[in-house]
Design an enzyme around this catalytic site. Structure first.
Site, PDB file in Angstrom:
ATOM      1  N   ARG A 283       0.814  -1.214   0.000  1.00  0.00           N
ATOM      2  CA  ARG A 283       0.000   0.000   0.000  1.00  0.00           C
ATOM      3  C   ARG A 283       0.848   1.265   0.000  1.00  0.00           C
ATOM      4  NH1 ARG A 283      -3.130  -3.553   3.048  1.00  0.00           N
ATOM      5  NH2 ARG A 283      -2.100  -2.903   4.987  1.00  0.00           N
TER       6      ARG A 283
ATOM      7  N   GLU B 130       4.733 -10.424  14.748  1.00  0.00           N
ATOM      8  CA  GLU B 130       4.184 -10.865  16.036  1.00  0.00           C
ATOM      9  C   GLU B 130       4.597 -12.307  16.326  1.00  0.00           C
ATOM     10  OE1 GLU B 130      -0.106 -11.059  18.408  1.00  0.00           O
ATOM     11  OE2 GLU B 130      -0.034 -10.485  16.301  1.00  0.00           O
TER      12      GLU B 130
END
Length: 201
Positions: free
Chosen positions: A83, A120
């Site tokens: 993006r 994560e």
């Protein structure tokens, strides 16, 4: 408008400029939709596709970046997959500077350098072409959003490996609760400029 004693016309110009900036920022922010529980429960996903399909919103977004960077003598914009490519390419076109894609591992065909960053659960890598940035060039790094700052940090390290000078990082959205922008400022002394911020994750 009646001036107070000691207040110059420049003071009122700055007030008007700040007012226009905050008004424009509020328009951009209002056009970004929030999708709850995506990509997993508890996440509030800030989706810029609703901004991109809005002609006014997208024009104002790029216009704010142009106004900030048009006099900064930037030579390259390094934008992050995927993006980040959208605003990064549009801004590079408007400023008349080179565009450097920072891509996921294995996506670039030429000789590359890579940088690992933490997720994560596990790790990932981003890469740039070794000939994309020359030593001493001034580079702006762009993405759509800064959260924990992992990909921005990896991109900073890639630019620095090629001896480029990172002027600043720029994003449309900041998620300050995740601390990425603050961490980059403290660790690298590089500012992260964002048009708007959303609380939460």
């Amino acid at each position: 408008m009646k001036e107070k004693v000691g207040e110059t016309p420049a003071f009122f110009y700055c007030q008007r400029t700040a007012s226009i900036y905050h008004f424009t920022m509020s328009i951009v922010k209002s056009k970004i939709r929030t999708i709850p529980d995506y990509p997993k429960p508890g996440i509030m996903f800030r989706d810029i596709t609703s901004l991109l399909i809005d002609p006014e919103g997208f024009r104002l977004t790029i216009g704010m970046f142009v106004e900030r960077y048009q006099d900064k003598k930037i030579q390259k914009i390094a934008a992050i997959d995927a993006r980040g490519f959208i605003a990064g390419a549009a801004l590079a076109f408007q400023l008349g500077v080179g565009f450097v894609p920072v891509r996921k591992k294995g996506k670039l065909p030429g000789k590359t350098i890579s940088q690992t960053y933490a997720l994560e659960y596990g790790e990932d890598q981003v890469e740039i072409h070794v000939d994309s940035i020359q030593a001493g060039e001034t580079v702006l790094i762009m993405d759509d959003l800064v959260a924990t700052g992992g990909t921005l940090e990896a991109s900073i390290q890639l630019v620095q490996k090629l001896q480029g000078k990172v002027l600043e990082c720029a994003t449309i959205i900041d998620l300050p609760d995740l601390g990425g922008a603050k961490r980059i400022q403290e660790k690298y002394g590089i500012n992260v400029y964002s048009i708007c911020a959303f609380e939460g994750h």
